[in-house]
Design an enzyme around this catalytic site. Structure first.
Site, PDB file in Angstrom:
ATOM      1  N   THR A 112       5.154  -7.184   0.352  1.00 31.69           N
ATOM      2  CA  THR A 112       4.034  -7.564   1.199  1.00 31.69           C
ATOM      3  C   THR A 112       2.806  -7.764   0.345  1.00 31.69           C
ATOM      4  OG1 THR A 112       3.115  -5.357   1.589  1.00 31.69           O
ATOM      5  CG2 THR A 112       4.987  -6.045   2.973  1.00 31.69           C
ATOM      6  N   SER A 114       0.072  -6.291   0.810  1.00 29.65           N
ATOM      7  CA  SER A 114      -0.738  -5.077   0.763  1.00 29.65           C
ATOM      8  C   SER A 114      -0.148  -4.003  -0.133  1.00 29.65           C
ATOM      9  CB  SER A 114      -0.904  -4.504   2.179  1.00 29.65           C
ATOM     10  OG  SER A 114       0.357  -4.214   2.747  1.00 29.65           O
ATOM     11  N   CYS A 115       1.171  -3.827  -0.112  1.00 33.82           N
ATOM     12  CA  CYS A 115       1.733  -2.689  -0.844  1.00 33.82           C
ATOM     13  C   CYS A 115       2.626  -3.095  -1.992  1.00 33.82           C
ATOM     14  CB  CYS A 115       2.524  -1.786   0.095  1.00 33.82           C
ATOM     15  SG  CYS A 115       4.062  -2.515   0.686  1.00 33.82           S
ATOM     16  N   GLY A 116       2.927  -4.368  -2.135  1.00 33.70           N
ATOM     17  CA  GLY A 116       3.801  -4.758  -3.229  1.00 33.70           C
ATOM     18  C   GLY A 116       5.242  -4.435  -2.927  1.00 33.70           C
ATOM     19  N   CYS A 118       8.450  -2.599  -2.222  1.00 37.58           N
ATOM     20  CA  CYS A 118       8.653  -1.312  -1.561  1.00 37.58           C
ATOM     21  C   CYS A 118      10.003  -0.719  -1.949  1.00 37.58           C
ATOM     22  CB  CYS A 118       8.593  -1.486  -0.039  1.00 37.58           C
ATOM     23  SG  CYS A 118       7.027  -2.133   0.541  1.00 37.58           S
TER      24      CYS A 118
END
Length: 282
Positions: A112, A114-116, A118
């Site tokens: 994503t 936002s978080c890279g 996962c």
């Protein structure tokens, strides 16, 4: 090809007065990365520098380490049902003989903005795949005063942020403070991949005499990408995560957070900073 920005209608309310106007937003589109013809990952990114982004992503995954490992990167035609090219699918071809690690079994390959990426299982995955262990000899040495000036230089170089207010940035600086490269993206991990990918394509890895500065926080993913590229110093304007600090301590990465004005927190690798002793508070 997708644009870096897009225009959308917005209802604006100021002091109770309602008006309508167009607003400039940062573009966000999916990019599918294929490795030798096989789907590998999908990331939400700001279009632009897609080839360096794909190359940098594969550096962080331990697939690429040298420019000679990369045979080609192309946009894939027929990405839609009608056969038109969306420029949202790239295929990376490695040079024959390059050993491909089994990276599809360790985690979900959807990322994503936002978080890279996962789901990294543990620090072991980084330790076993690092192609450029941090080995700056002699160690890079930087003054805190030099680090304190870097966020303003990063901000001044963010061209798209000035128009949208919605982009992260990552910049590479030489140990003397010279700006080497800067990339922007809706995801800070993508911005780092774009930097690393460009360095790979230019034969610049490992980045052993550089400082990586990122807007926002320093997540495990960003620390991992720095380690995989051989970067000795990672600085962020916000907080690091606990796992990022653990990784930095285990790999020898210098990790700096809350780099704001003349203040900063050094979480690991303080030997690379020229520090003046201060009285210990009881």
């Amino acid at each position: 090809m997708g644009r870096v920005t897009a225009r959308r209608k917005v209802i604006q309310i100021r002091d109770g007065v309602v008006s309508s106007r167009p607003d400039t937003l940062v573009a966000e589109e999916p990019l599918e990365i294929r490795l030798n013809g096989k789907p590998l990952a999908i990331t939400m990114r700001t279009p632009g520098d897609d080839f360096p982004l794909a190359a940098g992503f594969l550096v962080s995954e331990g697939v690429l380490a040298h420019a000679s490992d990369l045979q080609s990167i192309v946009y894939c035609a027929g990405a839609t049902a009608d056969g038109s090219n969306t420029y949202n699918v790239v295929d990376v071809r490695t040079t024959p003989g390059v050993v491909i690690p089994d990276i599809t079994l360790e985690r979900n390959v959807y990322t994503t903005s936002s978080c890279g990426l996962c789901g990294k299982a543990s620090l072991d995955a980084v330790r076993t795949t690092t192609r450029w262990p941090i080995s700056d000899a002699p160690p890079v040495r930087v003054e805190p005063d030099l680090l304190a000036r870097l966020p303003d230089r990063l901000r001044a170089a963010q061209r798209v942020f000035d128009r949208t207010g919605g982009l992260h940035a990552a910049a590479l600086f030489a140990e003397e403070g010279d700006l080497l490269d800067i990339r922007e993206d809706v995801g800070r991990h993508n911005a780092v991949d774009k930097l690393v990918g460009r360095a790979l394509q230019n034969g610049g890895l490992p980045l052993s005499r550089t400082v990586l500065l990122v807007s926002g926080r320093a997540s495990f993913e960003l620390a991992q990408k720095a380690v995989m590229a051989g970067i000795p110093i990672l600085a962020a304007v916000s907080a690091p995560s606990s796992l990022a600090v653990d990784l930095a301590a285990e790999t020898g990465l210098t990790l700096i957070g809350f780099l704001r004005g003349t203040s900063m927190n050094v979480y690991a690798g303080e030997h690379r900073l020229t520090l003046r002793a201060a009285a210990t508070q009881g």
